[in-house]
Design a protein around this motif. Structure first.
Motif, PDB file in Angstrom:
ATOM      1  N   MET A   1       0.919  -1.369   0.072  1.00  0.00           N
ATOM      2  CA  MET A   1      -0.112  -0.041  -0.086  1.00  0.00           C
ATOM      3  C   MET A   1       0.979   1.144   0.033  1.00  0.00           C
ATOM      4  O   MET A   1       0.437   2.252  -0.577  1.00  0.00           O
ATOM      5  CB  MET A   1      -1.077  -0.079   1.065  1.00  0.00           C
ATOM      6  N   LEU A   2       2.083   1.023   0.352  1.00  0.00           N
ATOM      7  CA  LEU A   2       2.954   2.159   0.547  1.00  0.00           C
ATOM      8  C   LEU A   2       3.849   2.434  -0.796  1.00  0.00           C
ATOM      9  O   LEU A   2       4.228   3.517  -1.073  1.00  0.00           O
ATOM     10  CB  LEU A   2       3.996   2.302   2.066  1.00  0.00           C
ATOM     11  N   LEU A   3       4.013   1.237  -1.276  1.00  0.00           N
ATOM     12  CA  LEU A   3       4.935   1.461  -2.647  1.00  0.00           C
ATOM     13  C   LEU A   3       3.876   1.394  -3.747  1.00  0.00           C
ATOM     14  O   LEU A   3       4.391   0.748  -4.947  1.00  0.00           O
ATOM     15  CB  LEU A   3       5.730   0.165  -2.490  1.00  0.00           C
ATOM     16  N   THR A   4       2.948   1.662  -3.530  1.00  0.00           N
ATOM     17  CA  THR A   4       1.801   1.748  -4.711  1.00  0.00           C
ATOM     18  C   THR A   4       2.292   3.239  -5.611  1.00  0.00           C
ATOM     19  O   THR A   4       2.553   4.152  -5.223  1.00  0.00           O
ATOM     20  CB  THR A   4       0.285   2.384  -4.318  1.00  0.00           C
ATOM     21  N   LYS A   5       2.303   2.718  -7.069  1.00  0.00           N
ATOM     22  CA  LYS A   5       2.942   3.644  -7.898  1.00  0.00           C
ATOM     23  C   LYS A   5       2.195   4.941  -8.082  1.00  0.00           C
ATOM     24  O   LYS A   5       2.534   5.948  -8.451  1.00  0.00           O
ATOM     25  CB  LYS A   5       3.564   3.016  -9.150  1.00  0.00           C
ATOM     26  N   ASP A   6       0.744   4.753  -8.038  1.00  0.00           N
ATOM     27  CA  ASP A   6      -0.290   5.833  -8.357  1.00  0.00           C
ATOM     28  C   ASP A   6      -0.348   6.465  -7.081  1.00  0.00           C
ATOM     29  O   ASP A   6      -0.935   5.850  -5.906  1.00  0.00           O
ATOM     30  CB  ASP A   6      -1.638   5.024  -8.604  1.00  0.00           C
ATOM     31  N   VAL A   7      -0.176   7.610  -6.937  1.00  0.00           N
ATOM     32  CA  VAL A   7      -0.117   8.650  -5.595  1.00  0.00           C
ATOM     33  C   VAL A   7      -1.661   8.469  -5.126  1.00  0.00           C
ATOM     34  O   VAL A   7      -1.668   8.370  -3.925  1.00  0.00           O
ATOM     35  CB  VAL A   7       0.363   9.773  -5.867  1.00  0.00           C
TER      36      VAL A   7
END
Length: 365
Positions: free
Chosen positions: A212-218
Protein backbone atom coordinates in the motif's frame (compact mmCIF):
# COMPACT_ATOMS: atom_id res chain seq x y z
CA UNK A 1 26.14 15.78 25.64
CA UNK A 2 25.72 16.85 22.02
CA UNK A 3 27.09 15.86 18.63
CA UNK A 4 28.82 18.41 16.41
CA UNK A 5 28.27 18.07 12.67
CA UNK A 6 31.25 19.81 11.08
CA UNK A 7 30.89 21.02 7.48
CA UNK A 8 34.26 22.02 6.02
CA UNK A 9 33.97 25.36 4.22
CA UNK A 10 36.22 24.47 1.28
CA UNK A 11 34.46 21.14 0.76
CA UNK A 12 31.06 22.88 0.73
CA UNK A 13 32.27 25.38 -1.86
CA UNK A 14 33.86 22.67 -4.04
CA UNK A 15 30.62 20.69 -4.10
CA UNK A 16 28.41 23.80 -4.42
CA UNK A 17 26.60 22.73 -1.26
CA UNK A 18 25.98 26.17 0.25
CA UNK A 19 22.22 26.14 -0.29
CA UNK A 20 21.88 22.59 1.09
CA UNK A 21 23.86 23.42 4.25
CA UNK A 22 21.90 26.61 4.90
CA UNK A 23 18.62 24.86 4.14
CA UNK A 24 19.35 22.09 6.66
CA UNK A 25 20.13 24.62 9.37
CA UNK A 26 16.97 26.65 8.70
CA UNK A 27 14.76 23.54 8.55
CA UNK A 28 16.20 22.24 11.83
CA UNK A 29 15.37 25.57 13.49
CA UNK A 30 11.69 25.05 12.69
CA UNK A 31 11.40 21.48 14.02
CA UNK A 32 11.16 20.14 17.54
CA UNK A 33 10.45 16.42 17.70
CA UNK A 34 11.35 13.40 19.76
CA UNK A 35 11.86 11.54 16.47
CA UNK A 36 13.96 14.05 14.51
CA UNK A 37 17.53 15.12 15.34
CA UNK A 38 17.19 18.53 17.00
CA UNK A 39 19.42 21.58 16.57
CA UNK A 40 20.92 23.08 19.72
CA UNK A 41 23.24 25.69 18.18
CA UNK A 42 24.99 26.77 14.97
CA UNK A 43 28.32 28.57 14.64
CA UNK A 44 31.37 28.90 12.40
CA UNK A 45 35.10 28.50 12.86
CA UNK A 46 37.86 29.59 10.52
CA UNK A 47 37.61 26.37 8.50
CA UNK A 48 34.15 24.95 9.15
CA UNK A 49 30.45 25.48 9.74
CA UNK A 50 29.17 23.61 12.79
CA UNK A 51 25.75 22.29 13.79
CA UNK A 52 25.36 21.20 17.42
CA UNK A 53 22.82 18.35 17.34
CA UNK A 54 21.22 15.61 19.38
CA UNK A 55 23.84 12.98 20.23
CA UNK A 56 23.03 9.59 18.64
CA UNK A 57 25.56 6.95 19.73
CA UNK A 58 23.77 3.82 18.54
CA UNK A 59 24.73 3.85 14.86
CA UNK A 60 22.45 4.02 11.83
CA UNK A 61 19.81 1.55 10.66
CA UNK A 62 21.88 0.44 7.66
CA UNK A 63 24.63 -0.86 9.96
CA UNK A 64 22.11 -2.69 12.15
CA UNK A 65 20.27 -4.21 9.17
CA UNK A 66 23.39 -5.60 7.48
CA UNK A 67 26.14 -5.98 10.08
CA UNK A 68 24.48 -7.42 13.18
CA UNK A 69 23.92 -11.06 12.26
CA UNK A 70 21.66 -12.11 9.38
CA UNK A 71 20.44 -9.20 7.25
CA UNK A 72 17.10 -7.77 8.33
CA UNK A 73 15.04 -7.54 11.53
CA UNK A 74 12.27 -9.48 13.16
CA UNK A 75 8.91 -7.94 12.28
CA UNK A 76 8.30 -6.61 15.80
CA UNK A 77 11.52 -4.59 15.70
CA UNK A 78 10.82 -3.32 12.18
CA UNK A 79 7.32 -2.27 13.28
CA UNK A 80 8.71 -0.29 16.25
CA UNK A 81 11.25 1.61 14.12
CA UNK A 82 8.68 2.24 11.38
CA UNK A 83 6.27 3.65 13.99
CA UNK A 84 8.87 6.09 15.33
CA UNK A 85 9.83 7.12 11.79
CA UNK A 86 6.14 7.67 11.06
CA UNK A 87 5.86 9.94 14.12
CA UNK A 88 8.91 11.90 12.94
CA UNK A 89 7.40 12.33 9.48
CA UNK A 90 4.17 13.47 11.11
CA UNK A 91 6.02 16.19 13.04
CA UNK A 92 7.79 17.34 9.86
CA UNK A 93 4.59 17.35 7.81
CA UNK A 94 2.82 19.33 10.52
CA UNK A 95 5.36 22.08 9.79
CA UNK A 96 4.68 21.62 6.03
CA UNK A 97 8.14 20.09 5.54
CA UNK A 98 8.66 17.14 3.19
CA UNK A 99 11.80 15.12 4.00
CA UNK A 100 12.55 13.46 0.60
CA UNK A 101 15.58 11.35 1.60
CA UNK A 102 14.27 8.47 3.72
CA UNK A 103 16.82 5.62 3.74
CA UNK A 104 18.50 3.47 6.43
CA UNK A 105 21.67 5.60 6.58
CA UNK A 106 19.64 8.62 7.68
CA UNK A 107 17.92 6.90 10.62
CA UNK A 108 20.04 6.98 13.78
CA UNK A 109 19.74 5.17 17.13
CA UNK A 110 20.36 6.81 20.50
CA UNK A 111 21.83 5.22 23.65
CA UNK A 112 18.50 3.64 24.56
CA UNK A 113 17.50 2.26 21.15
CA UNK A 114 15.05 4.96 20.05
CA UNK A 115 15.51 6.36 16.56
CA UNK A 116 15.58 9.83 15.03
CA UNK A 117 15.51 11.08 11.45
CA UNK A 118 18.73 12.93 10.55
CA UNK A 119 20.35 14.77 7.59
CA UNK A 120 17.66 17.23 6.52
CA UNK A 121 19.67 18.73 3.66
CA UNK A 122 17.09 17.71 1.04
CA UNK A 123 14.05 18.59 3.13
CA UNK A 124 11.99 21.56 1.96
CA UNK A 125 9.10 23.60 3.29
CA UNK A 126 6.03 23.48 1.04
CA UNK A 127 4.05 26.76 0.78
CA UNK A 128 0.56 26.34 2.18
CA UNK A 129 -1.91 25.06 -0.39
CA UNK A 130 0.79 24.50 -3.01
CA UNK A 131 2.86 21.59 -4.35
CA UNK A 132 6.49 21.39 -5.42
CA UNK A 133 8.63 19.71 -8.05
CA UNK A 134 12.18 18.40 -7.67
CA UNK A 135 14.05 15.30 -8.77
CA UNK A 136 16.07 14.82 -5.59
CA UNK A 137 16.75 11.88 -3.30
CA UNK A 138 18.75 8.63 -3.32
CA UNK A 139 18.71 6.08 -6.14
CA UNK A 140 16.35 3.23 -5.32
CA UNK A 141 14.38 5.24 -2.75
CA UNK A 142 12.92 8.02 -4.91
CA UNK A 143 9.18 7.76 -5.57
CA UNK A 144 7.81 7.42 -9.14
CA UNK A 145 6.38 10.95 -9.08
CA UNK A 146 9.85 12.27 -8.18
CA UNK A 147 11.52 10.31 -11.00
CA UNK A 148 8.89 11.56 -13.46
CA UNK A 149 9.46 15.15 -12.28
CA UNK A 150 5.78 15.59 -11.37
CA UNK A 151 4.44 17.93 -8.70
CA UNK A 152 3.96 16.49 -5.21
CA UNK A 153 3.50 17.34 -1.54
CA UNK A 154 4.25 14.66 1.11
CA UNK A 155 3.78 11.51 -0.99
CA UNK A 156 7.55 10.78 -1.49
CA UNK A 157 7.95 10.33 2.28
CA UNK A 158 5.28 7.60 2.42
CA UNK A 159 6.94 5.82 -0.50
CA UNK A 160 10.26 6.07 1.36
CA UNK A 161 8.65 4.61 4.48
CA UNK A 162 7.47 1.64 2.39
CA UNK A 163 11.03 1.13 1.09
CA UNK A 164 12.38 1.23 4.65
CA UNK A 165 9.87 -1.26 6.07
CA UNK A 166 10.59 -3.62 3.16
CA UNK A 167 14.37 -3.34 3.66
CA UNK A 168 14.19 -3.82 7.44
CA UNK A 169 12.30 -7.10 6.98
CA UNK A 170 13.80 -8.45 3.74
CA UNK A 171 17.41 -7.44 4.42
CA UNK A 172 17.65 -5.73 1.03
CA UNK A 173 16.03 -2.76 -0.70
CA UNK A 174 12.89 -3.45 -2.77
CA UNK A 175 14.32 -2.61 -6.19
CA UNK A 176 17.97 -3.63 -5.94
CA UNK A 177 19.53 -6.80 -4.53
CA UNK A 178 22.16 -6.55 -1.84
CA UNK A 179 25.60 -5.81 -3.37
CA UNK A 180 24.01 -5.96 -6.84
CA UNK A 181 25.90 -3.80 -9.32
CA UNK A 182 23.34 -2.15 -11.54
CA UNK A 183 23.16 1.19 -13.34
CA UNK A 184 21.04 4.02 -12.04
CA UNK A 185 18.82 3.93 -15.13
CA UNK A 186 17.96 0.28 -14.48
CA UNK A 187 17.06 0.94 -10.85
CA UNK A 188 14.82 3.84 -11.92
CA UNK A 189 13.15 1.60 -14.50
CA UNK A 190 12.41 -1.02 -11.84
CA UNK A 191 10.88 1.62 -9.57
CA UNK A 192 8.62 2.82 -12.37
CA UNK A 193 7.68 -0.49 -13.99
CA UNK A 194 8.25 -3.56 -11.78
CA UNK A 195 6.67 -4.88 -8.59
CA UNK A 196 8.69 -5.75 -5.50
CA UNK A 197 9.04 -9.45 -4.55
CA UNK A 198 7.91 -10.76 -1.15
CA UNK A 199 9.40 -13.78 0.60
CA UNK A 200 8.38 -15.90 3.60
CA UNK A 201 9.90 -13.23 5.90
CA UNK A 202 6.83 -11.05 5.36
CA UNK A 203 3.66 -11.64 7.34
CA UNK A 204 0.34 -10.85 5.71
CA UNK A 205 0.22 -7.48 7.51
CA UNK A 206 3.80 -6.56 6.60
CA UNK A 207 3.24 -7.42 2.95
CA UNK A 208 0.01 -5.44 2.94
CA UNK A 209 1.50 -2.24 4.39
CA UNK A 210 4.49 -2.38 2.01
CA UNK A 211 2.28 -2.87 -1.03
CA UNK A 212 0.00 0.00 0.00
CA UNK A 213 2.93 2.36 0.63
CA UNK A 214 4.76 1.28 -2.54
CA UNK A 215 1.76 1.88 -4.77
CA UNK A 216 3.02 3.73 -7.84
CA UNK A 217 -0.21 5.73 -8.24
CA UNK A 218 -0.08 8.56 -5.69
CA UNK A 219 -3.89 8.74 -5.49
CA UNK A 220 -4.02 5.10 -4.32
CA UNK A 221 -1.01 5.21 -1.97
CA UNK A 222 -1.52 4.78 1.76
CA UNK A 223 -1.08 8.08 3.60
CA UNK A 224 -1.73 10.28 0.56
CA UNK A 225 -5.27 11.12 1.60
CA UNK A 226 -6.79 13.43 4.19
CA UNK A 227 -5.71 11.30 7.17
CA UNK A 228 -2.01 11.24 6.20
CA UNK A 229 0.04 9.59 8.99
CA UNK A 230 -3.10 8.75 10.98
CA UNK A 231 -4.25 6.62 8.06
CA UNK A 232 -1.01 4.63 8.21
CA UNK A 233 -1.09 4.27 12.01
CA UNK A 234 -4.43 2.45 11.74
CA UNK A 235 -2.98 -0.28 9.53
CA UNK A 236 -2.84 -3.77 11.19
CA UNK A 237 0.96 -3.79 10.82
CA UNK A 238 1.07 -1.33 13.75
CA UNK A 239 -1.49 -3.14 15.90
CA UNK A 240 1.05 -3.79 18.69
CA UNK A 241 2.11 -0.12 18.84
CA UNK A 242 0.52 2.16 21.41
CA UNK A 243 1.19 5.47 19.67
CA UNK A 244 0.25 7.57 22.72
CA UNK A 245 2.92 5.84 24.80
CA UNK A 246 5.36 5.89 21.88
CA UNK A 247 4.98 9.65 21.35
CA UNK A 248 5.47 10.19 25.10
CA UNK A 249 8.76 8.25 24.96
CA UNK A 250 7.66 5.56 27.45
CA UNK A 251 7.61 2.54 25.14
CA UNK A 252 10.65 0.31 25.54
CA UNK A 253 12.64 -0.24 22.32
CA UNK A 254 13.13 -3.87 21.20
CA UNK A 255 16.91 -3.40 21.09
CA UNK A 256 19.24 -1.42 23.38
CA UNK A 257 22.73 -0.58 22.04
CA UNK A 258 25.74 -1.70 24.03
CA UNK A 259 27.41 1.46 25.44
CA UNK A 260 30.83 -0.17 24.97
CA UNK A 261 30.30 -0.98 21.28
CA UNK A 262 31.01 1.19 18.25
CA UNK A 263 28.23 0.71 15.71
CA UNK A 264 30.04 1.52 12.47
CA UNK A 265 32.29 -0.36 10.04
CA UNK A 266 35.01 2.30 9.78
CA UNK A 267 35.85 4.36 12.83
CA UNK A 268 37.70 6.89 10.67
CA UNK A 269 36.51 7.91 7.23
CA UNK A 270 39.75 9.11 5.61
CA UNK A 271 37.96 11.01 2.85
CA UNK A 272 36.30 13.30 5.37
CA UNK A 273 39.72 14.34 6.73
CA UNK A 274 41.49 14.77 3.40
CA UNK A 275 42.65 18.20 2.29
CA UNK A 276 40.56 20.08 -0.27
CA UNK A 277 42.89 21.62 -2.83
CA UNK A 278 42.29 24.30 -5.43
CA UNK A 279 39.48 26.04 -3.52
CA UNK A 280 39.92 29.53 -2.11
CA UNK A 281 37.51 31.33 0.17
CA UNK A 282 36.85 34.99 -0.57
CA UNK A 283 34.69 37.90 0.54
CA UNK A 284 31.65 36.63 -1.40
CA UNK A 285 31.48 33.57 0.88
CA UNK A 286 31.02 35.74 3.97
CA UNK A 287 27.35 36.49 3.21
CA UNK A 288 26.58 32.77 3.27
CA UNK A 289 28.52 32.24 6.53
CA UNK A 290 26.68 35.17 8.13
CA UNK A 291 23.32 33.56 7.35
CA UNK A 292 24.47 30.22 8.70
CA UNK A 293 26.20 31.18 11.94
CA UNK A 294 23.34 33.04 13.61
CA UNK A 295 23.43 30.91 16.75
CA UNK A 296 20.02 29.32 17.05
CA UNK A 297 16.44 30.23 17.80
CA UNK A 298 15.20 26.63 17.70
CA UNK A 299 12.55 25.58 20.20
CA UNK A 300 14.84 23.08 22.01
CA UNK A 301 17.37 25.90 22.48
CA UNK A 302 14.67 28.24 23.82
CA UNK A 303 13.50 25.53 26.22
CA UNK A 304 17.04 25.08 27.49
CA UNK A 305 17.41 28.81 28.10
CA UNK A 306 14.14 28.79 30.04
CA UNK A 307 14.99 25.76 32.14
CA UNK A 308 18.49 26.99 33.04
CA UNK A 309 17.19 30.56 33.59
CA UNK A 310 20.10 32.02 31.64
CA UNK A 311 17.77 34.82 30.55
CA UNK A 312 17.86 36.27 34.09
CA UNK A 313 21.53 37.11 33.62
CA UNK A 314 20.83 38.68 30.24
CA UNK A 315 17.76 40.73 31.23
CA UNK A 316 19.67 43.19 33.47
CA UNK A 317 18.75 46.80 32.74
CA UNK A 318 19.65 50.21 34.07
CA UNK A 319 17.66 52.25 36.63
CA UNK A 320 13.93 52.72 35.97
CA UNK A 321 13.98 50.19 33.12
CA UNK A 322 16.53 52.10 31.02
CA UNK A 323 19.11 50.34 28.93
CA UNK A 324 22.20 49.06 30.67
CA UNK A 325 25.36 51.03 29.73
CA UNK A 326 26.73 48.21 27.54
CA UNK A 327 23.58 48.31 25.39
CA UNK A 328 23.29 52.09 25.14
CA UNK A 329 24.90 53.13 21.85
CA UNK A 330 25.00 56.82 22.83
CA UNK A 331 27.49 56.15 25.65
CA UNK A 332 31.20 56.08 24.81
CA UNK A 333 32.74 52.62 25.11
CA UNK A 334 34.20 51.80 28.50
CA UNK A 335 37.91 50.87 28.29
CA UNK A 336 38.34 47.21 29.19
CA UNK A 337 39.83 46.40 32.57
CA UNK A 338 43.13 44.64 32.52
CA UNK A 339 42.81 41.00 33.37
CA UNK A 340 43.64 39.60 36.79
CA UNK A 341 46.42 37.53 35.23
CA UNK A 342 47.96 40.66 33.71
CA UNK A 343 47.87 42.53 37.05
CA UNK A 344 49.47 39.59 38.89
CA UNK A 345 52.19 39.37 36.25
CA UNK A 346 53.00 43.09 36.54
CA UNK A 347 53.16 42.81 40.34
CA UNK A 348 55.56 39.86 40.10
CA UNK A 349 57.82 41.69 37.66
CA UNK A 350 57.90 44.74 39.93
CA UNK A 351 58.75 42.50 42.89
CA UNK A 352 61.60 40.85 41.00
CA UNK A 353 63.11 44.22 40.06
CA UNK A 354 63.03 45.43 43.65
CA UNK A 355 64.36 42.34 45.41
CA UNK A 356 66.96 41.08 42.96
CA UNK A 357 70.48 42.60 43.28
CA UNK A 358 71.51 44.76 40.35
CA UNK A 359 74.42 42.55 39.34
CA UNK A 360 71.99 39.62 38.76
CA UNK A 361 69.81 41.53 36.32
CA UNK A 362 70.59 40.44 32.76
CA UNK A 363 70.81 43.30 30.32
CA UNK A 364 70.10 42.82 26.63
CA UNK A 365 71.53 44.99 23.86
Amino acid sequence: MYACKRLEKKRIKKRKGESMALNEKQILEKVTSRFVVNLAYAYETKDALCLVLTLMNGGDLKFHIYNMGNPGFQEQRASFYAAEILCGLGDLHQECIVYRDLKPENILLDDYGHIRISDLGLAVKIPEGESIRGRVGTVGYMAPEVLNNLRYTFSPDYWGLGCLIYEMIAGQSPFRGRKEKVKREEVDRRVLETEEVYTHKFSEEAQSVCKMLLTKDVKQRLGCHEGRTLEIKRHPFFRVINFKRLEAGIMDPPFAPDPRAVYCKDVLDIEQFSTVKGVNLDQTDDDFYTKFSTGSVSIPWQNEMTETECFKELNIFGPNGTLSPDLNRSHPPVPPKKSLLHRIFKRQVRSIRITRPSHQILRHP
